[in-house]
Motif scaffolding. Sequence first.
Motif, PDB file in Angstrom:
ATOM      1  N   SER A   1      23.836  49.177  30.327  1.00 14.32           N
ATOM      2  CA  SER A   1      23.127  50.188  31.090  1.00 14.32           C
ATOM      3  C   SER A   1      22.984  49.801  32.554  1.00 14.32           C
ATOM      4  O   SER A   1      22.672  48.660  32.881  1.00 14.32           O
TER       5      SER A   1
ATOM      6  N   GLN B   1      16.292  45.333  33.318  1.00 18.24           N
ATOM      7  CA  GLN B   1      17.178  44.222  32.994  1.00 18.24           C
ATOM      8  C   GLN B   1      16.562  42.973  33.616  1.00 18.24           C
ATOM      9  O   GLN B   1      16.749  42.693  34.785  1.00 18.24           O
ATOM     10  N   ASP B   2      15.794  42.248  32.831  1.00 19.17           N
ATOM     11  CA  ASP B   2      15.044  41.106  33.349  1.00 19.17           C
ATOM     12  C   ASP B   2      15.825  39.822  33.156  1.00 19.17           C
ATOM     13  O   ASP B   2      16.427  39.596  32.109  1.00 19.17           O
ATOM     14  N   THR B   3      15.793  38.967  34.185  1.00 22.54           N
ATOM     15  CA  THR B   3      16.509  37.698  34.125  1.00 22.54           C
ATOM     16  C   THR B   3      15.614  36.551  34.567  1.00 22.54           C
ATOM     17  O   THR B   3      14.678  36.739  35.345  1.00 22.54           O
TER      18      THR B   3
ATOM     19  N   LEU C   1      27.532  44.632  29.705  1.00 21.48           N
ATOM     20  CA  LEU C   1      26.214  45.118  30.094  1.00 21.48           C
ATOM     21  C   LEU C   1      26.194  46.634  29.948  1.00 21.48           C
ATOM     22  O   LEU C   1      26.932  47.346  30.613  1.00 21.48           O
TER      23      LEU C   1
ATOM     24  N   LEU D   1      19.750  36.865  30.872  1.00 29.20           N
ATOM     25  CA  LEU D   1      19.278  38.216  30.587  1.00 29.20           C
ATOM     26  C   LEU D   1      18.508  38.187  29.280  1.00 29.20           C
ATOM     27  O   LEU D   1      19.066  37.834  28.231  1.00 29.20           O
TER      28      LEU D   1
ATOM     29  N   VAL E   1      16.187  42.766  23.654  1.00 23.76           N
ATOM     30  CA  VAL E   1      17.549  43.206  23.972  1.00 23.76           C
ATOM     31  C   VAL E   1      17.973  44.255  22.956  1.00 23.76           C
ATOM     32  O   VAL E   1      17.807  44.075  21.752  1.00 23.76           O
TER      33      VAL E   1
ATOM     34  N   ARG F   1      16.069  40.834  28.648  1.00 23.34           N
ATOM     35  CA  ARG F   1      15.571  42.181  28.395  1.00 23.34           C
ATOM     36  C   ARG F   1      16.552  43.191  28.970  1.00 23.34           C
ATOM     37  O   ARG F   1      16.835  43.194  30.162  1.00 23.34           O
ATOM     38  N   GLY F   2      17.117  44.031  28.129  1.00 20.15           N
ATOM     39  CA  GLY F   2      18.073  45.023  28.589  1.00 20.15           C
ATOM     40  C   GLY F   2      18.917  45.536  27.442  1.00 20.15           C
ATOM     41  O   GLY F   2      18.537  45.448  26.274  1.00 20.15           O
ATOM     42  N   GLU F   3      20.096  46.082  27.773  1.00 17.91           N
ATOM     43  CA  GLU F   3      21.008  46.623  26.776  1.00 17.91           C
ATOM     44  C   GLU F   3      22.402  46.034  26.975  1.00 17.91           C
ATOM     45  O   GLU F   3      22.859  45.900  28.105  1.00 17.91           O
TER      46      GLU F   3
END
Length: 250
Positions: free
Chosen positions: A22, A27-29, A20, A219, A247, A221-223
């Motif tokens: 960041s 960070q959407d789950t 993960l 997850l 992502v 949406r995120g990095e």
Amino acid sequence: MNDFQPYSYTDSVTADRPWLASLVGVQDTNTITLDLSKFVAGTHYTVSANPLLQGRTVMKSGIPLGKVTASGLYAPYGGTSSELQTVTVTGTPTGGTYTLTFSGQTTAGIPFNATAAQVKTALEALSNINPGDVVVAGGPHPGTAVTVTFSGQYAGDNVAQMTASGASLTGGTTPAVAVATTTAGGADLATDGTQVLAGFLVSEISFNPTSTKAAGALLWRGEVFAAKLPVSFDPANVTATAPGVNVHYR
């Protein structure tokens, strides 16, 4: 026994998520259900030394996931095929060598009766092929073809077909060497819906080894650090993502 196991998720980043990228930002789950029959021991989860102990079989965090269309359950992302090319020597030569050229780089002479190991060594001596970038099987020449599967940095890629020269082969009847693409790289390996990337399993989960389903968090949406995921994954090879998936990779 109920197939579903208790699951809890917190928003904090823990040691089981080095992939993960960041700690800041979105960070959407979503809560999802995994089809445990689709996951492979050792690759996707660690089996307890005592399989009778519930909650000691641990699914790794960071597994890329897709959604099985028929069931609505989640399973490992299908990924893309790796290129497989076949090298065939014809004309029953009795001596000499041939060469292979990959993306502008040409091997040293390869013996007419080369083994798979000799072909692998010749290819890995090229500046654009690192150790582990090819898996070579079959042979020895000239009676049996050699197959070259591109892996490592080329895993899942549609690479250029090698060319070959048999000008230095001797003996036999019109000896020659040819290369054919047996399996093109970059094609979706799945057709059940998991060829579409839906996201990544956020955190490790424990499940009973006799269960068929388990809850988790996706997850979408995120990095992430793609190189630190628990299974081989190249973002450049992803052919499709589910609607809304956003992502970013480092």
